[in-house]
Design a protein around this motif. Structure first.
Motif, PDB file in Angstrom:
ATOM      1  N   GLU A   4       0.962  -1.191   0.054  1.00  0.00           N
ATOM      2  CA  GLU A   4       0.019  -0.239  -0.026  1.00  0.00           C
ATOM      3  C   GLU A   4       0.940   1.176  -0.140  1.00  0.00           C
ATOM      4  O   GLU A   4       0.446   2.383  -0.451  1.00  0.00           O
ATOM      5  CB  GLU A   4      -1.148  -0.111   1.100  1.00  0.00           C
ATOM      6  N   GLU A   5       2.023   1.302   0.454  1.00  0.00           N
ATOM      7  CA  GLU A   5       2.864   2.482   0.462  1.00  0.00           C
ATOM      8  C   GLU A   5       3.841   2.560  -0.624  1.00  0.00           C
ATOM      9  O   GLU A   5       4.200   3.559  -1.124  1.00  0.00           O
ATOM     10  CB  GLU A   5       3.665   2.416   2.031  1.00  0.00           C
ATOM     11  N   PHE A   6       4.526   1.307  -1.035  1.00  0.00           N
ATOM     12  CA  PHE A   6       5.597   1.492  -1.917  1.00  0.00           C
ATOM     13  C   PHE A   6       5.437   0.885  -3.296  1.00  0.00           C
ATOM     14  O   PHE A   6       4.675  -0.248  -3.132  1.00  0.00           O
ATOM     15  CB  PHE A   6       6.830   0.726  -1.474  1.00  0.00           C
ATOM     16  N   ALA A   7       5.874   1.174  -4.361  1.00  0.00           N
ATOM     17  CA  ALA A   7       6.133   0.763  -5.640  1.00  0.00           C
ATOM     18  C   ALA A   7       7.553   0.771  -6.216  1.00  0.00           C
ATOM     19  O   ALA A   7       8.264   1.593  -5.823  1.00  0.00           O
ATOM     20  CB  ALA A   7       4.849   1.220  -6.688  1.00  0.00           C
ATOM     21  N   ILE A   8       7.777  -0.284  -7.185  1.00  0.00           N
ATOM     22  CA  ILE A   8       9.006  -0.025  -7.944  1.00  0.00           C
ATOM     23  C   ILE A   8       8.828   0.884  -9.018  1.00  0.00           C
ATOM     24  O   ILE A   8       7.957   0.735  -9.870  1.00  0.00           O
ATOM     25  CB  ILE A   8       9.480  -1.321  -8.427  1.00  0.00           C
TER      26      ILE A   8
END
Length: 297
Positions: free
Chosen positions: A12-16
Motif C-alpha cells: 500500500e505504501e511502496f512501488a518499484i
C-alpha cells in the motif's frame, strides 16, 4: 516524470519505479508521491511481505541489498541474487562453464557457500536439495549431509519431506523424517499424479517396476499401494466416475479408485463413455455396459 515511469506495486505504501527511457529503477512512495530511492539501479525488486530488504543491481552489474532508506545493508558483491524468503536468499557466481549458487541470511552471513550447481531450499525445514559435480544430495544449511551426493537426480514428491531420487536409471522415494527409502530404488518410472478429490486431497500415481504397473494413492505424506505390480498398463488419464481402466496380459478391464477389480480384464479394448456407461470390445463384438460391467446393449 510520471509519463515516462512505469510502476509495479509492492504494498500500500511502496512501488518499484521503472524509468523505461534510461532502463533504471528506483523506489516510489505512494503516500508522499516521491522517490525514496532514486532511479539509479539496473534492477530493483522486493517482496516486502517476507523481508524489508530490496534486491538491487548497481551500475557495475553486481547485486546487493538495500533497506527502504537506500542504505546498503549487504554490499554489492554478487553476480546474481534473489529476494529473501524466510530470512534466506540465493546468491550466484558465474564461470565460463557453469553458475554456482549459495545461500545467505539477512545479515549477509554465508549459510551455504557458492559451490553448488543447483540448490533448492526446502522451506520451512531448512535443508536443501543440492547438486555438486553433477551429483545430487540433501544437506542441512550448516552442510550436514542428510542424503549423500550420490544421486543422478532428486526432486520433491508431493510433500516437503519426501523426495523422488534417481540413480543408475532406477527410482526410489526417500523420506527425510525417517532417514530411509520408503520406496526402494527399484522403480523404472513414476507417472504424473492425478487428483481425485481436493478435500481431503488425494493424489494417485502409477509406479512402474519391471514393466508392470501398480496403482498408488498418496495423501498427507503417506503412500499406499492399492494394487500390486500386476498391470501392463493403467490408464489414469481416462479415469472418470470412480473407474480406472487397466490392462492385464494384453486385455482390458476396470478397477475402482481404490484398486478393487470391477470389470474383469477380458476385453480387447475398453472406453469410458460418461453418464454411467462403458464401451468395450470382445471377440469382435462391441458392448455397452454400466459401471459394474453389466451389459446394457
Amino acid at each position: 516524470m510520471k509519463k515516462k515511469l512505469k510502476f509495479r506495486h509492492l504494498n500500500e505504501e511502496f512501488a518499484i519505479a521503472h524509468d523505461r527511457e534510461n532502463e533504471k529503477y528506483g523506489l516510489y512512495n505512494k503516500n508522499t508521491k516521491t522517490l525514496e530511492i532514486p532511479l539509479i539501479y539496473n534492477y530493483l525488486d522486493a517482496d516486502l511481505e517476507k523481508s524489508q530488504l530490496l534486491t538491487a543491481e548497481n551500475a557495475d552489474g553486481f547485486y546487493g541489498y538495500l533497506n527502504l532508506n537506500n542504505e546498503v545493508i549487504i554490499p554489492f558483491q554478487y553476480e546474481y541474487a534473489t529476494n529473501f524468503r524466510n530470512g534466506l536468499a540465493y546468491i550466484t557466481r558465474f564461470t565460463d562453464k557453469n553458475a554456482y549458487e549459495g545461500v545467505i541470511n539477512e545479515k549477509g552471513d554465508l549459510m551455504l557457500p557458492m559451490e553448488y550447481e543447483k540448490l533448492y531450499i526446502q522451506h520451512p525445514y531448512n535443508y536443501a536439495i543440492v547438486q555438486k559435480k553433477g551429483k545430487y544430495g540433501i544437506i542441512t544449511l550448516d552442510e550436514q549431509v542428510i542424503l549423500p551426493l550420490e544421486m543422478d537426480h532428486i526432486e520433491t514428491f508431493g510433500y516437503d519431506q519426501l523426495f523422488e531420487c534417481t540413480q543408475n536409471q532406477k527410482i526410489g522415494i526417500y523420506e527425510v523424517k525417517s532417514g530411509k527409502f520408503i520406496i526402494p530404488m527399484e522403480l523404472d518410472r513414476i507417472d504424473e499424479s492425478f487428483i481425485v478429490d481436493t478435500k481431503p486431497r488425494y493424489e494417485y500415481y502409477i509406479f512402474i517396476k519391471n514393466e508392470l504397473q501398480a496403482l498408488v494413492k498418496y495423501q498427507n505424506g503417506i503412500i499406499t499401494f492399492l494394487t500390486d505390480y500386476i498391470y501392463d498398463h493403467i490408464d489414469h488419464i481416462g479415469m472418470s466416475e470412480n473407474r480406472v481402466m487397466v490392462m492385464m496380459n494384453g486385455l482390458w478391464g476396470a478397477t475402482d479408485v481404490d484398486g478393487k477389480p470391477i470389470i474383469p480384464c477380458q476385453y480387447d479394448w475398453i472406453h469410458h463413455m460418461g453418464n454411467g456407461k462403458i464401451k468395450a470390445k470382445k471377440n469382435g463384438r462391441e458392448y455397452i455396459m454400466d459401471l459394474n460391467g453389466a451389459v446394457l446393449e
